[in-house]
Structure formats: structure tokens, C-alpha cells
Design a protein around this motif. Structure first.
Motif, PDB file in Angstrom:
ATOM      1  N   VAL A 242       8.063 -10.275  -5.229  1.00 27.21           N
ATOM      2  CA  VAL A 242       8.303  -9.594  -6.494  1.00 27.21           C
ATOM      3  C   VAL A 242       8.684  -8.159  -6.143  1.00 27.21           C
ATOM      4  CG1 VAL A 242       7.297  -8.876  -8.688  1.00 27.21           C
ATOM      5  CG2 VAL A 242       6.581 -11.025  -7.625  1.00 27.21           C
ATOM      6  N   ASN A 243       9.872  -7.707  -6.588  1.00 26.79           N
ATOM      7  CA  ASN A 243      10.304  -6.357  -6.207  1.00 26.79           C
ATOM      8  C   ASN A 243       9.880  -5.307  -7.228  1.00 26.79           C
ATOM      9  OD1 ASN A 243      12.131  -6.462  -8.283  1.00 26.79           O
ATOM     10  ND2 ASN A 243      13.930  -6.769  -6.981  1.00 26.79           N
ATOM     11  N   ALA A 244      10.312  -4.079  -7.019  1.00 24.23           N
ATOM     12  CA  ALA A 244       9.853  -2.974  -7.855  1.00 24.23           C
ATOM     13  C   ALA A 244      10.248  -3.154  -9.321  1.00 24.23           C
ATOM     14  CB  ALA A 244      10.403  -1.654  -7.321  1.00 24.23           C
ATOM     15  N   HIS A 278      12.249  -0.046  -3.408  1.00 20.54           N
ATOM     16  CA  HIS A 278      13.170   0.703  -4.257  1.00 20.54           C
ATOM     17  C   HIS A 278      13.581  -0.105  -5.479  1.00 20.54           C
ATOM     18  CE1 HIS A 278      13.806   4.525  -2.371  1.00 20.54           C
ATOM     19  NE2 HIS A 278      13.695   3.939  -1.202  1.00 20.54           N
ATOM     20  N   ALA A 279      14.134   0.620  -6.448  1.00 23.14           N
ATOM     21  CA  ALA A 279      14.526  -0.011  -7.706  1.00 23.14           C
ATOM     22  C   ALA A 279      15.755  -0.898  -7.507  1.00 23.14           C
ATOM     23  CB  ALA A 279      14.824   1.068  -8.740  1.00 23.14           C
ATOM     24  N   THR A 283      17.179  -5.851  -5.349  1.00 23.27           N
ATOM     25  CA  THR A 283      16.707  -5.137  -4.167  1.00 23.27           C
ATOM     26  C   THR A 283      15.559  -5.879  -3.491  1.00 23.27           C
ATOM     27  OG1 THR A 283      17.352  -3.018  -5.080  1.00 23.27           O
ATOM     28  CG2 THR A 283      15.642  -2.981  -3.394  1.00 23.27           C
ATOM     29  N   TRP A 284      15.688  -6.059  -2.197  1.00 27.39           N
ATOM     30  CA  TRP A 284      14.606  -6.664  -1.420  1.00 27.39           C
ATOM     31  C   TRP A 284      13.573  -5.566  -1.120  1.00 27.39           C
ATOM     32  CZ3 TRP A 284      12.326 -10.958  -0.560  1.00 27.39           C
ATOM     33  CH2 TRP A 284      11.440 -11.102   0.516  1.00 27.39           C
ATOM     34  N   PRO A 285      12.308  -5.812  -1.454  1.00 29.97           N
ATOM     35  CA  PRO A 285      11.342  -4.707  -1.374  1.00 29.97           C
ATOM     36  C   PRO A 285      10.977  -4.242   0.046  1.00 29.97           C
ATOM     37  CG  PRO A 285      10.266  -6.749  -2.050  1.00 29.97           C
ATOM     38  CD  PRO A 285      11.727  -7.020  -2.067  1.00 29.97           C
ATOM     39  N   ILE A 286      11.012  -5.147   1.039  1.00 26.61           N
ATOM     40  CA  ILE A 286      10.617  -4.717   2.397  1.00 26.61           C
ATOM     41  C   ILE A 286      11.871  -4.519   3.243  1.00 26.61           C
ATOM     42  CG2 ILE A 286       8.795  -4.971   4.123  1.00 26.61           C
ATOM     43  CD1 ILE A 286       7.793  -7.404   2.623  1.00 26.61           C
ATOM     44  N   SER A 287      12.715  -3.596   2.800  1.00 29.36           N
ATOM     45  CA  SER A 287      13.919  -3.278   3.553  1.00 29.36           C
ATOM     46  C   SER A 287      13.643  -2.096   4.463  1.00 29.36           C
ATOM     47  CB  SER A 287      15.058  -2.919   2.612  1.00 29.36           C
ATOM     48  OG  SER A 287      15.366  -4.007   1.777  1.00 29.36           O
ATOM     49  N   GLY A 288      14.354  -2.073   5.555  1.00 24.27           N
ATOM     50  CA  GLY A 288      14.125  -1.000   6.516  1.00 24.27           C
ATOM     51  C   GLY A 288      15.425  -0.455   7.053  1.00 24.27           C
ATOM     52  N   CYS A 289      15.286   0.472   7.958  1.00 25.18           N
ATOM     53  CA  CYS A 289      16.428   1.228   8.427  1.00 25.18           C
ATOM     54  C   CYS A 289      16.102   1.700   9.839  1.00 25.18           C
ATOM     55  CB  CYS A 289      16.576   2.429   7.497  1.00 25.18           C
ATOM     56  SG  CYS A 289      18.197   3.101   7.440  1.00 25.18           S
ATOM     57  N   THR A 290      17.135   2.064  10.588  1.00 26.93           N
ATOM     58  CA  THR A 290      16.856   2.639  11.894  1.00 26.93           C
ATOM     59  C   THR A 290      17.680   3.911  12.011  1.00 26.93           C
ATOM     60  OG1 THR A 290      16.967   2.280  14.261  1.00 26.93           O
ATOM     61  CG2 THR A 290      18.554   1.092  12.937  1.00 26.93           C
TER      62      THR A 290
END
Lengths: 349, 334
Positions: A242-244, A278-279, A283-290
Motif C-alpha cells: 500500500v503506497n502513500a 512518495h506521493a 508510485t512504489w513506496p520502497i524506491s531507492g537511488c544511488t
């Protein structure tokens, strides 16, 4: 006859040595003129490796990236021994300023929860951030807990104990996961927090995504978190979240990119934004970045070489990124990075 | 081919003859150089050790300043988020996993060595000894993967039985309670035991074979059984070497990294049960070193390394003291 063969042997030896010398000389010459060195995150390594192979064949510029871990990458860029460092956890703007560094994101990715529940198919179970936090806080101990049952009214959940599996090694995956839990659960934020390694309240630790995956595969009733690429392998059951916005979503590259698209990067100082929770409807709630880190006072030519490489990757490396489960940055983010370079360094490509 | 064929310089092959050297014979001072070389080698080894210890101590200064010795030793909170570091769970984990390994490996090694030295017929000695020594040649990562992928699933089937029967015993039952996951302190100890077995057993076997036949034969002549010969004649005669071998195995168990990391479960929380996950100093280093991003965090990990050296040193000193004490008791007894 024997003298002749001896002579031939010697001449062959000479030729061999000469050839070796030429090869060594050439490669040496190339390595001094056209190599970018980088070090850091193991997580971004497949992407940098893929991009650099294609980049080298097109431009002749070599990228020598050593995946020694984010900690090592930060130390190396601070010491100025490499042209760029890569970290899974962004540095705080104050720390960047103190060390004379700048940072920018490279690509988006995501992770999901996986579980081992006989009789329940991949994607069948729905979880929410607060529920996952309570599971990892050892407050929810059985699969048929009312909190899980409420999210899954149509599923018949077994009353087995939950075995929590987490990463044992320091990892950006853990950072992203813990950051998400910190955002959705005040108790998690208070008791545990977010970092690449944590003081886990419960559970067993597997080394690497592979270690977590193999524990989850083996232990009935277990739950763990792995990178998206491991979901795609298809041997693990994954959860919907369940996302934001309150929507139930499945993990996808599009979902990770949507998280990035909902960030106002031009406002975020030094790109210090974590893509979790994020809204956005998809949007997938457990997204990440490097992140890549550069030194402000490095020679302009060195920084430009690095910038050119990543700029090339942003533009031409999108399909390559997708083929290994990284989401390319949206155009708006790339634009923000370019203006950030100009503002921080005083020069652009 | 002129006159002075006796002038042979050391180092040159027989094919090259030096016609010019005719007067004083100059020899390469081989003995002197060799002597110097051994001194240098010995010094280098010692210097490398000292340099390592000094470098490690220096790099752990930030953590030493922040936590001191005592607080770092007894605190069981290891929390990278709050930057609070304490080594207690890892010290306990290191000692407990090694203790399990010793409890399992020493008797088995003794059995193996006695079998090879005393009981086995000649044709079976070699294959058995060779097979056991081969265990030492397997890289530790392979033990780790084997432990995780092969041994742990099997062991998780045995664990419910262990917790049902051993866990019911009052007192020590506490050691055998927990979910049957197949990984944890006990699994790590068992895998370690297999890894150190060849080291201990091959040293035991070598010294057992070296026991003078006269001693052994006189005992047999007096009607002693094989067990009595092994326990009362062979073992006392070789005691200090056997202890040396045991401590060699222990040293290896204390420092083992990869195999332990795979099967111990890697939990920083201290637990009474051996079936629960734990962590050792080397496993924490292997897990957390790459992503230790703050100076204090990195320094605390290096501090852990310093503690491991200290633990190993204490164990070695205890070994020496034990050997001495046994020797002295022997002296007074006779």
C-alpha cells in the motif's frame, strides 16, 4: 641444424618480448590518458559496468570502477584518489560542504518484501508500511495477525510464526528499507532508525540479497526484503504494498521512476532526498537511488570526464539500465542534475 | 682449460669457466649471507606483526577515545544509527562458537589420530589420513556455502528434536531453545569443528606415530588394552605437542570469517540459546566494513579487530601457561 633452431628460438623470444613490450606500452599509454577511476557502492556496480563497456567502445574512454562499498567510495573521493565515488546513502549537505564534495543521483531502483508461505502465490499478499514495521519490530509475530488479515480479507492466512530475515552486511538496500520504515512508523524511527547497518530488534541476517533470498526460500513463515532484480528471478513470492496514496501497487521500474518524478529535485539541496514513501497513485513506496560524489576542487578536466560519462549514461544508457532492473532517471531529474553541476562547479559540459 | 681448474666460483654453472681467475680464491660468503637472511626473515615477520598491531591500534583511536576500553568491552549495544558501539555480544559469540568447535573437534581428532596411529592396518592409514588432510585444503567460503545450502536445511530438521529433548532439561535446556531455522551459534560451531579437525588430528597423528615403539610395546606386553596405551602412555608422552595442536585449531576457529558469516545468522543481539543467531568479531568485520561510512563507525570496527588480536593473544598465553603447568606437575609426580 641445432644451431639454427637455437637461433630461431632466440629470435622468436625477442619478437615475443618486443610484442609484449608494445602491448604493455600501449595499454599503459591508454590508461594514463583515457581512464576515469571510480570506487564505491557494490549495488550500482552492474550499472556502471554495463555503461562503461558501451561507453568505452564508443568513445575510447575507459572507466575503472572498483566496487569496494559505499564507505570505501566516500573515503576514496575525500582523499582524492579517485575521480568519483559512489554511495548508496546520500551525504548530508553539511558533510558535503565540509569535505568540498557534490553529489547527484544515478538511477532509481526498488526493493520488495518476499515471503515463504506455502499455498500463497506471488503477489497475492498485500502489506502496508506500518504492518511491515511492526513485523520487523517483532510486534506482529504470526501470519494470521489481525493487522495482516485486515489487509488481506480474501486470503486464508496460516497461523505460523513469522521469521524475520534481514541483510547482515551493510547495504544501501537496508538503508532504503529502514528509511521507508522510519517514515511510516514513528516507533521504528525512534527505536531503530535508518542506516546501511542497523541494530535489528529481531531476525536472522543473510549476507547479500542472495543470502536473504536463500533464507526466505528455505524457512517456512519467513519474510525478507530483496532488490527488484531478485523478484524478477521468479523463485520468491513477493508482496504488493500500500503506497502513500493508499493505493495497492506491485513493484515495477515505472513505479520507481514515478517516485523520482514526484520529487521536486530542483528544491532539494544536494539531491538529499530519499525516494521512499512518495506521493503518486502508481508510485512504489520502497524506491531507492544511488549517488555519485565528485570533488569540487578536482581538476576541471577530470570532473568533466566523469560528468560526460554519466550524462551519456542518462541519455543513451536507459535501455541498458532497464535490462538490469535499474530505472533511468526521468528527464526532469537529469535537467536538475545539469543545472546543479553548473551552480556548484561553475562550469558545465 | 688452462691450469687453474680449481677456481670455481659459487653460483656459476659448471659450463662457464673463468679462465682469468687464477690468484686468490674469492668465495661467496654463503653461510654469512644465509645467516643474515634468516635473521632478516625472522625480524621481518616480527616487525610485520608489531607494525600491524600499532597500525590497528592507531586507527582505532577515535573509538578508544569515545568509548574507552571497559565500556567498549561490556556494552552490548552495537548501533550504527546512534553511533554507539559495544563489543560484548561479538566477544561472547567468538568465544562460544570456538568453544563449541573445540568440544566437538578435539575428541574426534583424538579418535582419528589414535585410529591412524594405533589401530588402522597399513593399507587404510594413507587414504584416511589423506582424506582428513584434504579437509584443510577446502577454502572457507566453500564451507560457508556448504553450511548454508546443504548442512543448515538438514540441521533444521534435527533442531526440533534437539529443542524437544535437550531443551527440556532444566538449566542447560536454556541453551537449546528457539525456532528451528538451521542457522545460528550451534551450526557455526559445528561447521568450525569440521574446519579445524584436520589441523588438530594431523598434529596428533604425527606425534602419536613418533612415540618410541619401546614404550608402546612394553605397555602391550604388560597386558594393556589399545585404549589404555593411547590414554595412559601415548597421550601423556605427547601432551605438550597435542596441546599445541589443539590451540592451533582454536586459533583458527577464533579468526574464521567467511564460513561463520554464512551460517551464524548475524544478529547483534545476545541470546542464551545456541540455536539462536549470533555474531562473532570476524563476521561483523566481514559484514559491516564495506559500508561503514562514518569515522567513528570505521574506527570501532578496527577496534574490534584489535580486540580479536588481544583475545587470540590471551588464549595463546593461557596455552603456554597450561603446557608449563602440566610439565611441572609431571616433574613433581615422578
Amino acid at each position: 641444424m641445432s644451431k639454427n633452431s637455437k637461433l630461431r628460438f632466440i629470435s622468436m623470444l625477442c619478437a615475443g618480448v618486443l610484442a609484449l613490450g608494445i602491448v604493455t606500452f600501449c595499454s599503459f599509454g591508454q590508461s594514463t590518458s583515457g581512464t576515469i577511476t571510480g570506487a564505491g557502492s557494490t549495488w550500482v556496480y552492474p550499472l556502471v559496468a554495463k555503461w562503461s563497456a558501451a561507453y568505452e567502445s564508443q568513445t575510447g574512454m575507459k572507466i575503472n570502477y572498483q566496487s569496494i562499498g559505499s564507505g570505501g567510495g566516500i573515503a576514496q573521493i575525500k582523499a582524492g584518489t579517485v575521480a568519483f565515488g559512489a554511495s548508496d546513502m546520500p551525504l548530508k549537505p553539511d558533510d558535503l560542504k565540509a569535505a568540498g564534495l557534490i553529489q547527484f543521483p544515478t538511477a532509481v531502483a526498488g526493493e520488495d518484501l518476499v515471503y515463504n508461505l506455502p499455498g500463497i502465490n506471488p503477489g497475492q499478499i498485500i502489506l502496508s508500511g506500518p504492518v511491515v514495521a511492526d513485523i520487523y519490530l517483532a510486534k506482529i509475530k504470526k501470519w494470521n495477525d489481525p493487522a495482516i488479515a485486515k489487509l488481506n480479507p480474501d486470503l486464508k492466512l496460516p497461523g505460523v510464526d513469522i521469521t524475520v530475515v534481514h541483510r547482515s552486511d551493510g547495504s544501501g538496500t537496508t538503508f532504503t528499507f529502514a528509511d521507508y520504515l522510519s517514515k511510516v512508523s514513528p516507533e521504528w524511527k525512534d527505536k531503530v532508525g535508518a542506516n546501511t547497518s542497523l541494530a535489528w530488534p529481531t531476525g536472522v541476517g543473510g549476507k547479500g540479497n542472495e543470502g536473504v533470498a536463500s533464507y526466505v526460500q528455505r524457512i517456512p513463515g519467513s519474510i525478507g526484503y530483496v532488490e527488484y532484480a531478485y523478484i524478477l528471478e521468479g523463485r520468491l513470492s513477493w508482496a504488493r504494498m500500500v503506497n502513500a496514496d493508499g493505493k495497492v501497487v506491485s513493484p515495477s521500474l515505472k513505479g520507481f521512476q514515478d517516485a523520482s518524478a514526484h520529487v521536486n529535485w530542483s528544491k532539494a539541496q544536494d539531491f538529499y532526498v530519499i525516494l521512499t514513501d512518495h506521493a503518486g497513485a502508481d508510485t512504489w513506496p520502497i524506491s531507492g537511488c544511488t549517488w555519485q560524489i565528485l570533488r569540487k576542487n578536482a581538476p576541471e578536466a577530470t570532473n568533466k570526464d566523469v560528468m560526460k560519462f554519466f550524462d551519456w549514461g542518462f541519455e543513451h544508457g536507459q535501455q541498458m539500465a532497464e535490462s538490469i532492473s535499474f530505472g533511468p532517471l526521468p528527464a526532469s531529474t537529469v535537467k536538475a542534475i545539469k543545472s546543479y553541476w553548473k551552480n556548484q562547479l561553475g562550469y558545465s559540459l | 682449460m688452462n691450469g687453474s681448474s680449481s677456481a670455481i666460483t659459487v653460483g656459476s654453472g659448471p659450463a662457464s669457466q673463468e679462465p682469468k681467475v687464477a690468484g686468490r680464491q674469492w668465495r661467496l660468503p654463503v653461510d654469512f649471507l644465509f645467516h643474515q637472511l634468516t635473521v632478516f626473515a625472522a625480524f621481518l615477520a616480527a616487525a610485520a606483526l608489531f607494525a600491524t598491531v600499532i597500525a590497528i591500534a592507531y586507527d582505532s583511536r577515535i573509538s578508544i577515545r569515545a568509548f574507552g576500553l571497559w565500556r567498549f568491552l561490556i556494552s552490548s549495544e552495537w548501533n550504527p544509527v546512534t553511533q554507539t558501539f559495544g563489543a560484548f555480544p561479538f566477544i561472547v559469540g567468538t568465544l562460544v562458537s570456538s568453544a563449541i568447535a573445540m568440544i566437538l573437534a578435539v575428541p574426534v581428532s583424538f579418535g582419528v589420530a589414535v585410529f591412524i596411529a594405533e589401530i588402522a592396518p597399513g593399507w587404510i592409514k594413507r587414504p584416511v589420513a589423506g582424506a582428513i588432510e584434504l579437509l584443510a585444503a577446502i577454502p572457507s567460503i566453500v564451507y560457508g556455502l556448504w553450511g548454508l545450502l546443504v548442512f543448515a536445511p538438514v540441521f533444521s530438521q534435527i533442531e526440533p528434536w534437539i529443542s524437544q529433548y535437550l531443551g527440556a532439561i532444566p538449566g542447560i535446556g536454556l541453551l537449546f531453545q528457539g525456532p528451528p531455522v538451521g542457522i545460528g551459534m550451534l551450526t557455526a560451531g559445528i561447521v568450525l569443528a569440521i574446519m579445524i579437525l584436520p589441523y588438530i588430528s594431523s598434529i596428533m597423528r604425527d606425534v602419536f606415530i613418533a612415540v618410541p615403539p619401546a614404550l608402546r610395546e612394553s605397555a602391550y606386553a604388560m597386558g594393556a588394552t589399545t585404549w589404555e596405551v593411547a590414554w595412559n602412555i601415548v597421550l601423556p608422552y605427547t601432551r605438550s605437542a597435542v596441546i599445541g595442536g589443539v590451540f592451533l585449531g582454536l586459533g583458527r576457529a577464533l579468526g574464521e570469517t567467511m564460513a561463520v558469516t554464512f551460517v551464524i545468522g548475524n544478529s547483534n543481539a545476545l541470546s542464551a540459546s545456541l540455536l539462536m543467531p549470533g555474531a562473532t568479531i570476524p563476521s561483523v568485520l566481514a559484514n559491516e566494513f564495506t559500508e561503514a561510512t562514518t569515522p567513528l563507525y570505521l574506527s570501532s570496527l578496527i577496534y574490534l579487530g584489535l580486540l580479536l588480536i588481544a583475545v587470540t593473544l590471551v588464549v595463546q598465553v593461557l596455552a603456554v601457561l597450561l603446557v608449563r603447568r602440566l610439565g611441572r606437575r609431571e616433574g613433581t609426580a615422578t
